[in-house]
Design a protein around this motif. Sequence first.
Motif, PDB file in Angstrom:
ATOM      1  N   UNK A 133     -12.618  -0.041  -0.837  1.00 25.40           N
ATOM      2  CA  UNK A 133     -12.683  -0.549  -2.311  1.00 25.40           C
ATOM      3  C   UNK A 133     -11.623  -0.137  -3.067  1.00 25.40           C
ATOM      4  N   UNK A 134     -10.884   0.632  -2.432  1.00 28.72           N
ATOM      5  CA  UNK A 134      -9.475   1.153  -3.096  1.00 28.72           C
ATOM      6  C   UNK A 134      -8.421   1.134  -2.092  1.00 28.72           C
ATOM      7  N   UNK A 135      -7.868  -0.301  -1.667  1.00 25.63           N
ATOM      8  CA  UNK A 135      -7.081  -0.167  -0.604  1.00 25.63           C
ATOM      9  C   UNK A 135      -5.552   0.213  -1.279  1.00 25.63           C
ATOM     10  N   UNK A 136      -5.373  -0.088  -2.410  1.00 20.92           N
ATOM     11  CA  UNK A 136      -4.232   0.284  -3.114  1.00 20.92           C
ATOM     12  C   UNK A 136      -3.856   1.634  -3.309  1.00 20.92           C
ATOM     13  N   UNK A 137      -4.918   2.547  -3.505  1.00 25.54           N
ATOM     14  CA  UNK A 137      -4.858   3.836  -3.806  1.00 25.54           C
ATOM     15  C   UNK A 137      -4.434   4.309  -2.467  1.00 25.54           C
ATOM     16  N   UNK A 138      -5.273   3.833  -1.399  1.00 22.76           N
ATOM     17  CA  UNK A 138      -4.890   4.435  -0.175  1.00 22.76           C
ATOM     18  C   UNK A 138      -3.447   4.192   0.304  1.00 22.76           C
ATOM     19  N   UNK A 216       3.424  -0.162  -6.915  1.00 17.04           N
ATOM     20  CA  UNK A 216       3.788  -1.479  -6.564  1.00 17.04           C
ATOM     21  C   UNK A 216       4.073  -1.823  -5.062  1.00 17.04           C
ATOM     22  N   UNK A 217       4.652  -0.596  -4.390  1.00 17.42           N
ATOM     23  CA  UNK A 217       4.850  -0.479  -2.708  1.00 17.42           C
ATOM     24  C   UNK A 217       3.430  -0.698  -2.249  1.00 17.42           C
ATOM     25  N   UNK A 218       2.472  -0.055  -2.632  1.00 14.94           N
ATOM     26  CA  UNK A 218       1.143   0.047  -1.922  1.00 14.94           C
ATOM     27  C   UNK A 218       0.491  -1.597  -2.129  1.00 14.94           C
ATOM     28  N   UNK A 219       0.639  -2.301  -3.375  1.00 15.00           N
ATOM     29  CA  UNK A 219       0.545  -3.646  -3.501  1.00 15.00           C
ATOM     30  C   UNK A 219       0.959  -4.298  -2.348  1.00 15.00           C
ATOM     31  N   UNK A 226      -2.757  -8.291   4.500  1.00 11.96           N
ATOM     32  CA  UNK A 226      -3.577  -9.459   4.376  1.00 11.96           C
ATOM     33  C   UNK A 226      -3.001 -10.836   4.909  1.00 11.96           C
ATOM     34  N   UNK A 227      -1.460 -10.807   4.629  1.00 15.94           N
ATOM     35  CA  UNK A 227      -0.902 -12.003   5.035  1.00 15.94           C
ATOM     36  C   UNK A 227       0.662 -11.433   5.752  1.00 15.94           C
ATOM     37  N   UNK A 228       0.593 -11.073   6.810  1.00 14.90           N
ATOM     38  CA  UNK A 228       1.648 -10.589   7.477  1.00 14.90           C
ATOM     39  C   UNK A 228       3.106 -11.444   7.090  1.00 14.90           C
TER      40      UNK A 228
END
Length: 261
Positions: A133-138, A216-219, A226-228
């Motif tokens: 649910x929190x991929x960007x936080x991780x 930003x780096x997390x995104x 998702x899209x290598x």
Amino acid sequence: MRPSSALVLAFAASTVAQDQVLLVDKLKGWFAQATAAVSSAVPAAASSPVASGRAKAAESIQHELTLENWKETLTVDPSVSTPTTQEWLVYITGGNATCFGFCGNTTKAWNTSLPLLAAKPNPPKFAVIDCDAQPVLCNSWSVGPPSLYYFQIPKPLADQSAPAATVRYQPLNRTSTTTDTLKKLVLDNELENVVPYEGYFHPFNGPLQQYGLAVPLAYVIWGFSKMPSWLPMILISFMSRTIMGRRGQGPAPRAAAQPAQ
Ligand SMILES: *[C@@H]1O[C@H](CO)[C@@H](O)[C@H](O)[C@H]1NC(C)=O
Ligand SMILES: *[C@@H]1O[C@H](CO)[C@@H](O)[C@H](O)[C@H]1NC(C)=O
Ligand SMILES: *[C@@H]1O[C@H](CO)[C@@H](O)[C@H](O)[C@H]1NC(C)=O
Ligand SMILES: *[C@@H]1O[C@H](CO)[C@@H](O)[C@H](O)[C@H]1NC(C)=O
């Protein structure tokens, strides 16, 4: 003094290198999942129908962290005079997307252990992050499930300056973590033996947080997962934009400002 662009780029390069280890792990899981022919592009459902007493108990004890609320949540309660350091134990879990469906047993052990851990003298506060649910936080912390993140957050001093928080990161074994593992780590204080993490992704003091680059780096990293094939383009675009933004506040280079014609 602002960090130079070169310094920022150097951070980015080395953190990406550091993240390879995590990516290898992710890839292995992805292959395992693909082999089992359960790969699905549908995002994980937000809630699970499981509503056992164990889940209810766990829910009442722990705080659920998100990208928006973690900074307000992981603090020292200002109304208490003691302890002057607040301990937070964050359990990092995931579902099919980030843990490849292997976190169930570990989460069960965590849920079962929670009431016991909470009963220890001077217990830490508890929180949970679901990386599905929190991929960007991780990604902004560069952590993956299942794992524990143990925070010791000092109360700000009278002049509002905050002494550095100590953070310790303990990955958990997906297959062999039991309530006993958690008991040893928390009740027997084995977590204290983990070397504090002081790298770029430190949630409070890391350079990426301080310069506003962690999210930003997390995104970018999330996008990559998702899209290598997009990574190089997105990374360069994000980094150059961040650098331009910072540059914009300083004196602009003359040559670049001249019109082309
Ligand atoms: C996760 O994958 C399993 C099959 O491996 C499936 O039964 C389950 O419904 C999936 N869960 C979610 C939340 O997509
Ligand atoms: C653990 O507890 C949470 C509530 O905090 C619940 O959502 C989850 O389903 C539980 N998981 C297991 C495996 O018991
Ligand atoms: C979880 O535990 C069950 C029963 O002990 C076992 O069969 C299963 O393989 C375990 N799953 C993982 C991912 O370790
Ligand atoms: C996790 O535990 C299993 C069983 O005890 C062991 O075979 C495996 O090597 C462990 N994995 C890691 C990464 O330590």
